[in-house]
Structures are given as structure tokens and as C-alpha cells.
Design a protein around this motif. Structure first.
Motif, PDB file in Angstrom:
ATOM      1  N   SER A 118      18.506  32.660  16.185  1.00 25.91           N
ATOM      2  CA  SER A 118      17.854  31.776  16.841  1.00 25.91           C
ATOM      3  C   SER A 118      16.925  30.128  16.121  1.00 25.91           C
ATOM      4  O   SER A 118      16.743  29.301  17.141  1.00 25.91           O
ATOM      5  N   ILE A 158      16.022  28.351  19.724  1.00 20.18           N
ATOM      6  CA  ILE A 158      16.489  28.892  19.966  1.00 20.18           C
ATOM      7  C   ILE A 158      18.474  27.933  19.754  1.00 20.18           C
ATOM      8  O   ILE A 158      19.257  29.321  19.719  1.00 20.18           O
ATOM      9  N   SER A 174      16.200  34.585  21.858  1.00 17.71           N
ATOM     10  CA  SER A 174      15.628  33.307  22.708  1.00 17.71           C
ATOM     11  C   SER A 174      14.000  33.293  23.909  1.00 17.71           C
ATOM     12  O   SER A 174      13.595  32.349  24.052  1.00 17.71           O
ATOM     13  N   GLY A 230      23.940  28.755  20.183  1.00 18.49           N
ATOM     14  CA  GLY A 230      21.572  28.095  20.707  1.00 18.49           C
ATOM     15  C   GLY A 230      22.277  26.294  20.642  1.00 18.49           C
ATOM     16  O   GLY A 230      21.371  26.318  21.575  1.00 18.49           O
TER      17      GLY A 230
END
Length: 399
Positions: free
Chosen positions: A350, A136, A103, A380
């Protein structure tokens, strides 16, 4: 004067088209390999765009506004109901750590790409917030940030096209890396078990859902949305978004944003009452269908010429973000001595979300990592909106 075949006020016909085309896109994606390769999101968007550019659908309608205003906010809590922070931390600590590093790679890539292309791509502050949140979390974060920043529809559509093309390219890269000898020498790699023919089928089995499940899902989602909207409106009054102060605008973007408040309240509810939400069935199915309605709607006002002009530049933008994620993940994974499959799955989760990461784990035979990467990928969804809001608000000060 609207010249489309269907009138903007023909509410039932427009709702019927949106609902049916979303259903067709989901069916094609799950039925045919070529459609799965293209993705249901692109099918939903592309079909709607074709009908609009052919003069059948109107480019504006109160029906489309209703999807942005009501459907997207309801989809967010539904897709977050299955997040269990306690379980993620307890069962997936290693993967969670790698995921957080991935991330960070997304954040670094978003900042680099923004400053490289901010003069060439319109609304890049908004698009940067959308992509950073999406890379993310996933589609739910993309939808939330698109609604939050009120990005013009044609640019949202262009971004979806570039994003899905990049996702396909990245998936092939991630699938191919374990077979390369250089990576095998640099990273520890577990023995790959041959995937069973019916493994994917058994994992993605049909879920049972009762009338009570539907009622609790929708009732709880509506309750959280109502509280979120009222709470965000209160803080908007305290911290006006038009302020010249970056701090005030940031507070407005966080405390006064219904999507972030919605995310926070949903997290608080799932953390306080984990058993209640764990017993729910059908949250992912209902929420995902609502997101598909969103994909149809963002394709409707899209001008094909604008998409063809913007998509190449946007592809370069998302390429930098995705490759930054991969490079940071590999570098940090090498330093902390994580296994190669853990690094690649965290990168996949992600950028692409938990479902694509689970599909990769299944395809490569990494059976013990399927459930953990699904858990980590849902994390996420939780943090994506916060990162997207922070970056999008910061980017806006440079345009």
C-alpha cells in the motif's frame, strides 16, 4: 527574461534532455546498488533540479506542459491494463482484506497529519491528496493527483524527496520486524525459506514485446484518454468546481476529473475484456518510462532552497501517514489473526506499491506470496486516485 543556457523554446533539446535523463536514471537504478537505494525517481528529479539550479535548463517551457498534459494521462491506463479484479479476488482474498485495512491506515494517518501541519506546510490539501493516493497505490497515483490538483513544482519535488526517504526507512523497518522476538510471540509466522540466489533474476525476467503489442498498447491508451477527457469536460459543465457547495465540488472532482474518469473507464475495459488486456505485453514498461519522464519534469522548476526548507516538515507529514498505516495494519492483523508476513507485505504494497512488496517477499523467501502481493498491489493503483481525490477535496475546505 530567461537567463538559462538552453532556451525555453528549444523544443528538441529539452525533449532530448528529459528522455535521456529518464533513461540514465533507470539504467543507474537497475545497474548499481547505491542508485537502487536512492531510487530512480530521486535520481531523475535530483539531476533535473541540479541542471536547473546551475542555470542550464529553463524553469518554464511548453515542453514541460506537454508532459503534464499528454504523457501523464497516457501513462495511467498503461499501468492499469494488467489489473484483473476477478483474479485478485479469486486468488488473493486474504491479502486483499489486509491491504484494504492498510489503506484505511493511510487515510487515518493522512487526516491526522493534515490537521497537525496544515498551518505549517503550504498547499497541504493538495499534498495530502497526493500522498494519500500514493500510499495506497503508487507513483502513477502520485503523478495523477499532482496533475489534478496542479501543485506547484517545487512542493511536488519536496514531497518526492521526503516520500522516498520515508520509503527507505519504512522498508528497513518492515524487513527487520520478522526478526524481533516480540513480534514472533504476538503473531503467527511461517517458516522463512532461504531465498535462492537467482530467484529475483528469474522473477524479473525480460519480457517479450512485439510491434503489435506497442501498437495496441498506445492505440488503446489514446482511445481511453480521448473518451475520458470528453466525458470529464461534459460533467465539468454540469458541476462547476468553483461552486460554494461541497457536494457540487465533490461531484465535480469525481465525475468531472479526467484522471478519475480515466481510471474508471480503464477498469471497466479490463473487466469487460480481460483476455484482450492479458495478452498485451510491455504495458508496465512503457507506462513506467512515461512516469520517469514526469519525475524529470517535476524536478526542473524546483528551487533547491525551497526543497531544503520544506522537506523536513514534509518528512514528518509522510512519517505519520506511513506509521499510521503500519500500526493499523498490525493491530487489525492481530485481531483477525493474519500471519505476520501477510501484514507486512500488505503494508509495503500500500505504501510502496506492488514492486517493492514483491521485492520484499523475494528477499525474505516468502515465495508463495510474491505473485499474490503483486496482484493486490495493483489493486492500489485502481483505488488510490479515488481516495486521493476525496481527501484532497475535503482538505481544501479547511485552507
Amino acid at each position: 527574461m530567461n537567463s538559462s543556457f538552453i532556451s525555453p523554446d528549444d523544443v528538441w533539446v529539452l525533449w532530448g534532455f528529459i528522455a535521456m535523463w529518464a533513461a540514465v536514471s533507470i539504467y543507474l537504478e537497475q545497474r548499481f546498488r547505491w542508485a537502487a537505494a536512492v531510487s530512480g525517481a530521486v535520481l531523475a528529479l535530483g539531476g533535473a533540479m541540479a541542471f536547473t539550479n546551475a542555470g542550464i535548463l529553463p524553469t518554464e517551457s511548453p515542453v514541460y506542459d506537454a508532459v503534464w498534459t499528454y504523457v501523464v494521462p497516457l501513462a495511467i491506463p498503461l499501468l492499469l491494463f494488467q489489473i484483473n479484479l476477478r483474479k485478485i479476488v479469486r486468488e488473493s482474498r486474504r491479502l486483499l482484506f489486509v491491504f484494504c485495512i492498510s489503506s484505511v491506515g493511510t487515510v487515518i494517518g493522512s487526516m491526522i497529519a493534515f490537521f497537525l501541519f496544515k498551518q505549517q506546510i503550504p498547499y497541504l490539501d493538495k499534498i495530502g491528496g497526493m500522498i494519500s493516493a500514493s500510499y495506497i497505490g503508487g507513483g502513477v497515483n502520485f503523478a495523477a493527483m499532482a496533475a489534478k490538483f496542479q501543485t506547484p513544482g517545487e512542493y511536488v519535488s519536496s514531497t518526492v524527496v521526503a516520500d522516498n526517504f520515508m520509503m527507505a526507512l519504512l522498508f528497513f523497518i518492515l524487513m527487520g520486524i520478522p526478526a524481533l522476538k516480540w513480534f514472533q510471540k504476538q503473531f503467527s509466522v511461517s517458516e522463512i525459506a532461504a531465498p535462492e540466489k537467482n530467484q529475483a533474476e528469474s522473477y524479473w525476467k525480460r519480457n517479450e514485446m512485439s510491434l503489435r503489442d506497442i501498437a495496441l498498447n498506445m492505440g488503446t491508451a489514446f482511445a481511453i484518454v480521448v473518451v475520458s477527457v470528453k466525458t470529464a469536460a461534459f460533467f465539468q459543465g454540469l458541476f462547476p468546481s468553483e461552486s460554494d457547495s461541497f457536494i457540487v465540488r465533490l461531484l465535480s472532482g469525481i465525475l468531472g476529473d479526467q484522471y478519475l474518469v480515466l481510471t474508471t473507464l480503464t477498469l471497466a475495459a479490463t473487466f469487460a475484456f480481460p483476455r484482450y488486456f492479458e495478452k498485451m505485453r510491455g504495458t508496465q514498461e512503457i507506462g513506467t518510462y512515461m512516469i520517469y519522464l514526469f519525475f524529470v519534469v517535476i524536478g526542473i522548476p524546483a528551487d533547491l532552497r525551497i526543497i531544503l526548507i520544506n522537506a523536513p516538515l514534509l518528512l514528518a507529514f509522510v512519517f505519520i501517514v506511513a506509521i499510521s498505516n503500519l500500526l493499523v495494519s498490525l493491530a487489525a492483523g492481530r485481531i483477525f489473526r493474519f500471519r505476520l508476513e501477510e501484514i507486512l507485505l500488505a503494508c509495503n504494497a500500500s505504501v510502496g506499491g506492488p514492486t517493492t512488496a514483491a521485492a520484499m517477499a523475494i528477499a525474505k523467501g516468502w515465495r508463495e506470496l510474491v505473485a499474490p502481493i503483486m496482484l493486490v498491489g495493483t489493486f492500489g493503483y485502481l483505488i488510490g486516485n479515488y481516495v486521493g481525490t476525496l481527501l484532497g477535496t475535503w482538505f481544501s475546505s479547511f485552507v
